[in-house]
Design a protein around this motif. Structure first.
Motif, PDB file in Angstrom:
ATOM      1  N   ASP A  16      -2.337  17.059   0.593  1.00 39.93           N
ATOM      2  CA  ASP A  16      -2.275  15.604   0.426  1.00 39.93           C
ATOM      3  C   ASP A  16      -1.324  15.049   1.487  1.00 39.93           C
ATOM      4  N   TYR A  17      -1.892  14.363   2.469  1.00 38.93           N
ATOM      5  CA  TYR A  17      -1.126  13.932   3.628  1.00 38.93           C
ATOM      6  C   TYR A  17      -0.880  12.434   3.636  1.00 38.93           C
ATOM      7  N   VAL A  18       0.190  12.048   4.330  1.00 38.22           N
ATOM      8  CA  VAL A  18       0.504  10.641   4.547  1.00 38.22           C
ATOM      9  C   VAL A  18       0.927  10.485   6.001  1.00 38.22           C
ATOM     10  N   ALA A  52       1.399   0.190   6.851  1.00 42.03           N
ATOM     11  CA  ALA A  52       0.373  -0.750   6.391  1.00 42.03           C
ATOM     12  C   ALA A  52       0.679  -1.234   4.970  1.00 42.03           C
ATOM     13  N   GLU A  53       1.092  -0.311   4.098  1.00 37.22           N
ATOM     14  CA  GLU A  53       1.418  -0.721   2.728  1.00 37.22           C
ATOM     15  C   GLU A  53       2.642  -1.628   2.699  1.00 37.22           C
ATOM     16  N   LEU A  54       3.660  -1.311   3.497  1.00 35.42           N
ATOM     17  CA  LEU A  54       4.843  -2.164   3.555  1.00 35.42           C
ATOM     18  C   LEU A  54       4.506  -3.556   4.079  1.00 35.42           C
ATOM     19  N   TRP A  55       3.581  -3.641   5.014  1.00 37.98           N
ATOM     20  CA  TRP A  55       3.174  -4.932   5.571  1.00 37.98           C
ATOM     21  C   TRP A  55       2.391  -5.737   4.538  1.00 37.98           C
ATOM     22  N   LEU A  56       1.501  -5.082   3.812  1.00 38.13           N
ATOM     23  CA  LEU A  56       0.646  -5.779   2.852  1.00 38.13           C
ATOM     24  C   LEU A  56       1.385  -6.228   1.594  1.00 38.13           C
ATOM     25  N   THR A  57       2.331  -5.429   1.136  1.00 38.16           N
ATOM     26  CA  THR A  57       2.921  -5.656  -0.190  1.00 38.16           C
ATOM     27  C   THR A  57       3.494  -7.056  -0.392  1.00 38.16           C
ATOM     28  N   PRO A  90      -3.606   1.819   1.436  1.00 29.26           N
ATOM     29  CA  PRO A  90      -3.497   1.314   2.812  1.00 29.26           C
ATOM     30  C   PRO A  90      -4.396   2.026   3.811  1.00 29.26           C
ATOM     31  N   VAL A  91      -4.539   3.341   3.640  1.00 30.31           N
ATOM     32  CA  VAL A  91      -5.477   4.117   4.469  1.00 30.31           C
ATOM     33  C   VAL A  91      -6.126   5.149   3.555  1.00 30.31           C
ATOM     34  N   ASP A  92      -7.301   4.846   3.061  1.00 29.24           N
ATOM     35  CA  ASP A  92      -8.050   5.812   2.268  1.00 29.24           C
ATOM     36  C   ASP A  92      -8.813   6.723   3.229  1.00 29.24           C
ATOM     37  N   GLY A  93      -8.782   8.023   2.951  1.00 29.26           N
ATOM     38  CA  GLY A  93      -9.369   8.973   3.895  1.00 29.26           C
ATOM     39  C   GLY A  93      -8.358   9.372   4.953  1.00 29.26           C
ATOM     40  N   THR A  94      -7.107   9.573   4.529  1.00 33.88           N
ATOM     41  CA  THR A  94      -6.034   9.884   5.488  1.00 33.88           C
ATOM     42  C   THR A  94      -6.331  11.140   6.301  1.00 33.88           C
ATOM     43  N   SER A  95      -6.904  12.161   5.659  1.00 32.61           N
ATOM     44  CA  SER A  95      -7.209  13.394   6.412  1.00 32.61           C
ATOM     45  C   SER A  95      -8.212  13.119   7.528  1.00 32.61           C
ATOM     46  N   ASN A  96      -9.182  12.249   7.256  1.00 31.48           N
ATOM     47  CA  ASN A  96     -10.131  11.865   8.303  1.00 31.48           C
ATOM     48  C   ASN A  96      -9.419  11.111   9.418  1.00 31.48           C
ATOM     49  N   PHE A  97      -8.529  10.213   9.039  1.00 32.72           N
ATOM     50  CA  PHE A  97      -7.754   9.443  10.017  1.00 32.72           C
ATOM     51  C   PHE A  97      -6.961  10.377  10.924  1.00 32.72           C
ATOM     52  N   MET A 107      -8.327  -0.364   1.038  1.00 33.00           N
ATOM     53  CA  MET A 107      -8.906  -0.800  -0.226  1.00 33.00           C
ATOM     54  C   MET A 107      -7.884  -1.602  -1.034  1.00 33.00           C
ATOM     55  N   ILE A 108      -8.335  -2.741  -1.538  1.00 29.09           N
ATOM     56  CA  ILE A 108      -7.483  -3.623  -2.340  1.00 29.09           C
ATOM     57  C   ILE A 108      -8.303  -4.168  -3.497  1.00 29.09           C
ATOM     58  N   ALA A 109      -7.652  -4.354  -4.647  1.00 23.01           N
ATOM     59  CA  ALA A 109      -8.293  -5.023  -5.784  1.00 23.01           C
ATOM     60  C   ALA A 109      -7.251  -5.845  -6.526  1.00 23.01           C
ATOM     61  N   LEU A 110      -7.709  -6.857  -7.234  1.00 25.04           N
ATOM     62  CA  LEU A 110      -6.849  -7.668  -8.091  1.00 25.04           C
ATOM     63  C   LEU A 110      -7.280  -7.469  -9.535  1.00 25.04           C
ATOM     64  N   VAL A 111      -6.340  -6.995 -10.361  1.00 25.41           N
ATOM     65  CA  VAL A 111      -6.592  -6.704 -11.774  1.00 25.41           C
ATOM     66  C   VAL A 111      -5.738  -7.633 -12.624  1.00 25.41           C
TER      67      VAL A 111
END
Length: 272
Positions: A39-41, A48-53, A92-99, A109-113
Motif C-alpha cells: 500500500d503506497y503513498v 493533493a489532499e492537503l490542497w483539496l481539504t 486524492p490519487v486512486d490507483g497510486t500503484s499505477n501512478f 475521487m470525491i463525494a458529498l455525504v
C-alpha cells in the motif's frame, strides 16, 4: 447539476494541474512511501489532499473532510462517516500503484455525504481529462473532449461466458476469495485496472459488466457507487443482498451493470 457540482469539478481539474500531473512520470527519490505492505503513498497523494481539504470544507458550511491520507495518519478520523453532518470523502490519487508505474489508470475521487446518504459524486481521470459526475436522483454524466453526455450502464450479456469483469479478492475471507476466483475462471474476460476510479466509471459507461470488492473504504467506493447507480447499475453485498451504503466498510460487494447481471453473477458465485 448544481453550481456546487461545477465548483468541485473545477477544483479537481485545478488540483490535478497543480499537484498531480507535474509529478506523473517524474517522481523523485523520497517521493514514494509504503504505508503498509503493498500500500503506497506518494507526494502527489499527500499534497493533493492537503490542497483539496480546506477548499472543499469551505464550500459547505459545517462540513468535514474524510481523506484517505488523513485517515492513514489518524485512524480515528474514519468515524466521520458516521456523522450526520456533511462529509466529503476524498481519494486524492486512486490507483497510486499505477501512478507510480507511469500508467494512466488513476483518478481523483470525491463525494458529498449527508446523514449517511451520498448526494453528489465526482470521478476525474487526469491523464485523459475525462470526468464522471452524479447527483442523487438526478442521473450520472460523462464529460470527455468538451462534450457531456448522460451515462447509461446498458444491459449485461445473458451468458456468463461473455461477461467482462474485474475481480478484486485481496481482502476477501478465504471462502469468498475461492468463490469469486472460481467465478473469474468462467467469465469471458478479466479486465482489472487496479483502480476503483477506472473500474466504476467503466461499469457506468457499459465497458465492463461487473467488479467485485471486499474492503469498502468510503473514499474508494462512495463516489463510484452513486455514479453507477445513477447510470442504472447495482452495488450490493453478495452475502446478504444489502445495497451498499457509505457506512459499510466490508463486503463482499458486487458492482454490476444492471439488476439481472447482478443476480446472475451473484447466483453463480454462491454455486461456485
Amino acid at each position: 447539476m448544481s453550481s456546487l457540482a461545477d465548483e468541485v469539478s473545477d477544483l479537481m481539474r485545478e488540483v490535478a494541474a497543480l499537484e498531480i500531473m507535474p509529478r506523473f512520470r517524474a517522481l523523485k527519490d523520497g517521493d514514494v512511501e509504503e504505508k503498509s505492505k503493498g500500500d503506497y503513498v506518494t507526494i502527489a497523494d499527500r499534497e493533493a489532499e492537503l490542497w483539496l481539504t480546506p477548499r472543499l470544507a469551505a464550500l459547505v458550511a459545517g462540513s468535514h473532510v474524510l481523506g484517505e491520507e488523513a485517515v492513514a495518519a489518524d485512524r480515528s478520523r474514519l468515524s466521520l462517516i458516521e456523522s450526520d453532518a456533511p462529509v466529503w470523502t476524498v481519494d486524492p490519487v486512486d490507483g497510486t500503484s499505477n501512478f507510480i508505474a507511469g500508467r494512466e489508470t488513476f483518478g481523483v475521487m470525491i463525494a458529498l455525504v449527508r446523514g449517511g446518504v451520498t448526494e453528489l459524486a465526482w470521478i476525474y481521470l487526469p491523464a485523459s481529462g475525462e470526468l464522471a459526475t452524479a447527483e442523487r436522483g438526478g442521473g450520472a454524466w460523462w464529460t470527455s473532449g468538451g462534450k457531456t453526455v448522460r451515462l447509461s450502464t446498458g444491459h449485461g450479456p445473458e451468458d456468463l461466458r461473455d461477461i467482462v469483469g474485474a475481480f478484486n479478492t485481496r481482502f476477501m475471507p478465504d471462502e469468498w476469495r475461492m468463490r469469486v476466483e472460481g467465478l473469474a475462471g468462467h467469465v469471458g474476460r478479466e479486465a482489472n485496472d487496479l483502480c476503483s476510479a477506472v473500474d466504476y466509471t467503466s461499469v457506468a459507461r457499459g465497458l465492463k459488466d461487473i467488479v467485485t470488492y471486499h474492503r469498502m473504504m468510503p473514499w474508494d467506493h462512495v463516489p463510484g457507487s452513486l455514479i453507477v447507480r445513477e447510470a442504472g447499475g447495482v452495488v450490493r453485498d453478495m452475502a446478504n443482498g444489502a445495497d451498499y451504503v457509505p457506512r459499510t466498510l466490508a463486503g463482499p460487494h458486487l458492482v454490476a451493470r444492471d439488476e439481472k447481471t447482478w443476480l446472475r453473477v451473484s447466483d453463480a458465485t454462491h454455486r461456485s
